[in-house]
Scaffold this motif. Structure first.
Motif, short mmCIF file in Angstrom:
data_model
loop_
_atom_site.label_atom_id
_atom_site.label_comp_id
_atom_site.label_asym_id
_atom_site.label_seq_id
_atom_site.Cartn_x
_atom_site.Cartn_y
_atom_site.Cartn_z
N GLY A 1 -7.97 -30.05 -26.07
CA GLY A 1 -7.01 -30.71 -26.83
C GLY A 1 -7.84 -31.15 -28.29
O GLY A 1 -7.44 -31.73 -29.15
N LYS A 2 -9.11 -31.27 -28.11
CA LYS A 2 -9.72 -32.07 -29.26
C LYS A 2 -10.43 -30.85 -30.10
O LYS A 2 -10.74 -29.75 -30.20
CB LYS A 2 -11.37 -32.58 -28.53
CG LYS A 2 -12.05 -33.47 -29.69
CD LYS A 2 -13.18 -34.07 -28.90
CE LYS A 2 -13.87 -34.85 -30.16
NZ LYS A 2 -15.30 -34.67 -30.49
N GLN A 3 -9.99 -31.09 -31.54
CA GLN A 3 -10.07 -30.19 -32.74
C GLN A 3 -11.27 -30.36 -33.37
O GLN A 3 -11.99 -31.39 -33.35
CB GLN A 3 -8.87 -30.45 -33.64
CG GLN A 3 -7.57 -30.06 -33.24
CD GLN A 3 -6.67 -30.12 -34.39
OE1 GLN A 3 -6.95 -30.44 -35.56
NE2 GLN A 3 -5.45 -29.34 -34.20
N HIS A 4 -12.01 -29.33 -33.39
CA HIS A 4 -13.38 -28.98 -34.01
C HIS A 4 -12.85 -28.27 -35.60
O HIS A 4 -12.65 -27.02 -35.39
CB HIS A 4 -14.05 -28.31 -33.45
CG HIS A 4 -14.48 -28.99 -32.03
ND1 HIS A 4 -15.73 -29.52 -31.74
CD2 HIS A 4 -13.66 -29.41 -30.91
CE1 HIS A 4 -15.89 -30.18 -30.62
NE2 HIS A 4 -14.61 -30.14 -29.98
N ILE B 1 -7.98 -21.28 -34.17
CA ILE B 1 -7.13 -20.92 -35.07
C ILE B 1 -7.84 -20.70 -36.37
O ILE B 1 -8.40 -21.27 -36.92
CB ILE B 1 -6.09 -21.97 -35.54
CG1 ILE B 1 -5.43 -22.46 -34.10
CG2 ILE B 1 -5.02 -21.61 -36.48
CD1 ILE B 1 -4.79 -23.95 -34.04
N GLU B 2 -7.82 -19.43 -36.91
CA GLU B 2 -8.23 -18.97 -38.21
C GLU B 2 -7.69 -19.73 -39.33
O GLU B 2 -6.32 -19.50 -39.43
CB GLU B 2 -8.62 -17.61 -38.35
CG GLU B 2 -9.31 -16.79 -37.25
CD GLU B 2 -9.72 -15.40 -37.55
OE1 GLU B 2 -10.18 -14.98 -38.61
OE2 GLU B 2 -9.59 -14.68 -36.61
N GLY B 3 -8.55 -19.98 -40.28
CA GLY B 3 -7.87 -20.68 -41.65
C GLY B 3 -7.57 -19.31 -42.48
O GLY B 3 -8.13 -18.32 -42.14
N GLY C 1 -19.48 -14.19 -44.15
CA GLY C 1 -20.41 -15.63 -44.07
C GLY C 1 -19.59 -16.57 -44.41
O GLY C 1 -20.12 -18.10 -44.57
N ILE C 2 -18.17 -16.43 -44.58
CA ILE C 2 -17.28 -17.61 -44.86
C ILE C 2 -16.51 -17.92 -43.72
O ILE C 2 -15.72 -17.07 -43.19
CB ILE C 2 -16.31 -17.12 -46.06
CG1 ILE C 2 -16.90 -16.78 -47.16
CG2 ILE C 2 -15.44 -18.29 -46.23
CD1 ILE C 2 -16.27 -16.22 -48.29
N ILE C 3 -16.69 -19.31 -43.09
CA ILE C 3 -16.03 -19.65 -41.70
C ILE C 3 -15.07 -20.72 -42.19
O ILE C 3 -15.59 -21.78 -42.76
CB ILE C 3 -17.19 -20.24 -40.67
CG1 ILE C 3 -17.99 -19.03 -40.60
CG2 ILE C 3 -16.43 -20.37 -39.38
CD1 ILE C 3 -17.80 -17.86 -40.14
N ASP C 4 -13.91 -20.44 -41.71
CA ASP C 4 -12.86 -21.45 -41.80
C ASP C 4 -12.00 -21.53 -40.53
O ASP C 4 -11.08 -20.37 -40.53
CB ASP C 4 -12.01 -20.98 -43.12
CG ASP C 4 -10.74 -22.08 -43.32
OD1 ASP C 4 -10.45 -22.91 -42.64
OD2 ASP C 4 -9.66 -21.48 -44.25
N MET C 5 -12.30 -22.32 -39.70
CA MET C 5 -11.36 -22.11 -38.49
C MET C 5 -11.47 -23.58 -37.70
O MET C 5 -11.95 -24.59 -37.93
CB MET C 5 -11.88 -21.12 -37.59
CG MET C 5 -13.31 -21.31 -37.08
SD MET C 5 -13.83 -19.99 -36.43
CE MET C 5 -15.70 -20.69 -35.54
N ILE C 6 -10.31 -23.76 -36.86
CA ILE C 6 -10.20 -24.88 -36.14
C ILE C 6 -10.27 -24.14 -34.52
O ILE C 6 -9.74 -23.42 -34.22
CB ILE C 6 -8.85 -25.59 -36.18
CG1 ILE C 6 -8.83 -26.08 -37.71
CG2 ILE C 6 -8.60 -26.79 -35.27
CD1 ILE C 6 -7.52 -26.50 -38.35
N GLN D 1 -17.32 -23.65 -43.15
CA GLN D 1 -19.04 -23.52 -43.79
C GLN D 1 -18.98 -22.05 -44.43
O GLN D 1 -18.64 -20.96 -44.01
CB GLN D 1 -19.86 -23.57 -42.64
CG GLN D 1 -21.28 -23.93 -43.02
CD GLN D 1 -22.16 -24.27 -41.87
OE1 GLN D 1 -21.73 -24.63 -40.95
NE2 GLN D 1 -23.77 -24.13 -42.09
N ASN D 2 -19.80 -22.20 -45.63
CA ASN D 2 -19.83 -20.81 -46.26
C ASN D 2 -21.31 -20.73 -46.22
O ASN D 2 -22.39 -21.58 -46.72
CB ASN D 2 -19.74 -21.27 -47.79
CG ASN D 2 -18.45 -21.03 -48.13
OD1 ASN D 2 -17.46 -20.95 -47.07
ND2 ASN D 2 -17.83 -21.18 -49.13
N PHE D 3 -21.78 -19.81 -45.51
CA PHE D 3 -23.19 -19.48 -45.24
C PHE D 3 -23.80 -18.48 -46.43
O PHE D 3 -23.29 -17.78 -46.94
CB PHE D 3 -23.43 -18.73 -44.01
CG PHE D 3 -23.35 -19.35 -42.47
CD1 PHE D 3 -24.04 -20.16 -42.29
CD2 PHE D 3 -21.93 -19.52 -41.98
CE1 PHE D 3 -24.15 -20.89 -41.12
CE2 PHE D 3 -21.72 -20.36 -40.97
CZ PHE D 3 -22.79 -21.12 -40.51
#
Ligand code: CA
Length: 656
Positions: A647-650, A627-629, A637-642, A654-656
């Motif tokens: 079933g385990k959420q990661h 799921i993209e935030g 380089g701006i990463i925002d996702m789950i 991170q802003n690269f």
């Protein structure tokens, strides 16, 4: 009746009589190629001056039979004893024995080809150019020499002398435009220059290697070297090979008048080319891993030959340093089993031949711990102190979580334009996990030839048989990637680059290596172009399980080392199986799973794809969702996702 018998008998005997009785045709000109002022040639010179040409040739032969100050890197007289009585590898012996019947092993993939009792050097049974070219490299002569050393049987020496003279007789320069194109292509001429130095040492003691033959050999040899001097290839690996072999010629035959000029030209070219052909990151500009390794060997071989002739100091220190950087680059784009991607015209390399290479390289660079590490299969030396690393000039990007056999390694190519051997493949990559290359490059299968051969070759060159993005399944027009972001951090590495693949269509690819374990790839096609945009993937040969509903494919290896590929555009991307093939060697191919995710691009709006590559253990792939935030902007380089894995959420923020 009687007379007839006698005359036919005479006719039969004539060739023997004539060679035994007739004076040889040597003249003063026969010695034109030789610098009679060379040390050790005093006797030869005085015999030439007194017009005793036969005796002069015999004295010269004796000189060469006794010469001991010039060393050959592979074959010297004193090595003969170590071959005597020793069984040769079956393939080598067979090449020698079949050569006796003029069945020559010219090129892999075609077996032995019969060139006839009266050798037809123009014979071209299959219109692959390599057959016609490589015939003139006479690669089966080394087996003839080895068979001679191993058995002591003069038949091998007699055959070699016969074939050598037969080649000269039937392939004079200028015979025809077509024959020159093959027999006198500089690369082939240079190959002969190099290899014949070895043959020279192997056969010099044979009674078949007569003084007359020596003169024919030396004159042919100097004609070859002088030819290269005026016909060097324009650029690329051919030029390197030619220059290196001129150093061989000049170092091995210092008694020939051209020797100093040949050496000087070879050294000058290599000094010049090592600056031009090697990017600052150590990659050779053809960007084919095989040719990169060949390049290292060319530069080092030349250096070693110069060393053997006490001329190594003619190379500047920067020359050696660049070679060292090329070797370190090789380690960086290699997998722990020593293989590397078959990008461009590369073929699958074997561990044993690469260890052999590293062992040779370690001799010249004994202090380099990485080279020692590879040369000793990790037993000594030191693995590098970095993991993921970019070679930004040549555009090879390696993601790596370890140097061990249990590693996960991806090598991706996003390069500037390269030469003939390269393919329209920017963005493609290999993914290697725990000993298995799950996504090998398709390879090359075959080089150039007639329309039939080119059709076979071109299948493997197609953009769509690589792991990258296409427009209407066409080959990309331009390989000229621009790096946007490369960053490695303890938890995640990122690569973002853009390639102007088609007119009005850029491919922006973002690769994330997450948790030192798996990859998420964002592909974007932006620009005004419209059409069918596809993102292609191919797997290693073997079983694959397709799940059409989930846009996913997993491998099905019984050892449990498996890979899941899942595209997250389930409702918008069409998932289709494609024809898949992989070629690990010349004219060898295997079927393999291949597939594409496609979207229609109808206007200037960008089209996006998101794919996960997830290595896993066991039979069943995990259930993965992404799921993209709101702020997710991978191209920046701006990463925002789950990412949810079983079933385990990661949460990946991170802003690269
Ligand atoms: Ca390829």
């Amino acid at each position: 009746m009687k007379l007839k018998i006698i005359s036919s008998l005479l006719f039969l005997l004539l060739p023997f009589l004539s060679s035994a009785v007739a004076k040889s045709d040597l003249t003063k000109e026969s010695f034109d190629a030789i610098n009679l002022e060379s040390p050790g040639l005093g006797k030869v010179k005085s015999l030439v001056v007194s017009k005793k040409y036969d005796a002069a040739a015999k004295a010269l032969l004796k000189y060469y039979q006794q010469r001991s100050d010039i060393k050959h890197p592979d074959y010297n007289k004193e090595d003969r004893a170590s071959y005597a009585g020793k069984k040769l590898p079956a393939g080598v012996q067979e090449k020698a024995d079949k050569a006796l019947d003029h069945k020559f092993f010219v090129h892999k993939g075609y077996g032995f080809i019969d060139y006839g009792k009266d050798i037809n050097w123009q014979y071209w049974p299959i219109k692959d150019n390599e057959i016609r070219w490589q015939l003139h490299r006479t690669y089966w002569w080394e087996p003839l020499g080895l068979a001679y050393w191993s058995s002591g049987d003069e038949k091998y020496a007699a055959e070699w002398v016969f074939e050598y003279l037969d080649w000269i007789k039937k392939n004079p320069l200028g015979l025809s435009k077509e024959n020159d194109r093959f027999a006198w292509r500089p690369l082939e001429v240079a190959t002969r220059i190099q290899d014949q130095t070895g043959m020279f040492n192997m056969f010099i003691s044979s009674p078949h290697f007569t003084a007359d033959f020596l003169m024919a050999f030396l004159n042919n040899y100097q004609k070859h070297a002088n030819y290269i001097l005026n016909n060097y290839s324009e650029k690329g690996n051919h030029l390197l090979f030619e220059a290196q072999r001129m150093i061989y010629a000049g170092a091995f035959f210092p008694e020939l008048k051209g020797a100093a000029t040949w050496r000087k030209s070879g050294i000058e070219i290599l000094n010049e080319e090592i600056k031009k052909q090697i990017y600052p990151d150590g990659l050779q500009i053809e960007l084919s891993p095989n040719y990169h390794v060949a390049g290292i060997n060319i530069f080092l071989k030349a250096y070693r030959m110069a060393q053997l002739a006490n001329m190594a100091d003619e190379f500047p220190a920067s020359y050696k340093k660049t070679i060292e950087e090329m070797i370190v680059a090789t380690g960086n784009f290699s997998f722990p089993d020593y293989t590397f991607p078959m990008f461009s015209d590369a073929k699958l390399e074997t561990k044993s031949s690469m260890i052999k290479n590293y062992k040779e390289w370690a001799k010249v660079f004994p202090d380099n711990k990485l080279i020692e590490y590879y040369a000793t299969d990790g037993k000594k030396g030191q693995a590098p102190n970095f993991l993921s690393k970019a070679l930004k000039d040549g555009g090879f990007y390696t993601f790596r979580n370890s140097w061990k056999d249990t590693a996960t390694v991806m090598v991706l190519k996003a390069s500037p334009p390269a030469f003939w051997h390269s393919q329209p493949d920017n963005g493609t990559f290999d993914l290697w996990v725990k000993g298995r290359n799950f996504m090998p490059d398709a390879g090359a299968y075959v080089y150039g030839g007639d329309a039939e051969i080119m059709k076979l070759r071109n299948w493997y060159r197609q953009t769509k048989v690589h792991k990258t993005l296409t427009l209407d399944n066409q080959d990309m027009d331009t390989c000229d990637a621009k790096l946007m972001i490369w960053k490695t951090t303890p938890k995640a590495d990122i690569l973002v680059y853009s390639n102007p693949s088609y007119k009005n269509l850029n491919h922006v690819r973002t690769v994330l290596f997450l948790e030192n374990k798996y990859f998420v790839i964002f592909d974007q096609a932006n620009g005004d172009a419209t059409g069918n945009v596809g993102v292609h993937f191919q797997l290693v040969e073997g079983d694959a399980i397709y799940n059409k509903a989930k846009n996913s494919v997993q491998t099905n290896f019984k050892d449990g080392n498996n890979l899941l590929v899942r595209n997250f555009d389930v409702n918008t991307a069409k998932f289709t199986e494609e024809e898949g093939k992989v070629s690990y060697g010349y004219r060898e191919e295997l079927k393999r799973p291949a597939f594409v995710f496609e979207k229609q691009k109808t206007d200037a709006k960008a089209v996006n794809f998101t794919t996960v590559l997830y290595p896993f253990n066991g039979k069943n792939a995990p259930e993965i969702n992404l799921i993209e935030g709101k702020t997710n902007n991978p191209q920046k380089g701006i990463i925002d996702m789950i990412i949810t894995i079983d079933g385990k959420q990661h949460t990946i923020k991170q802003n690269f």
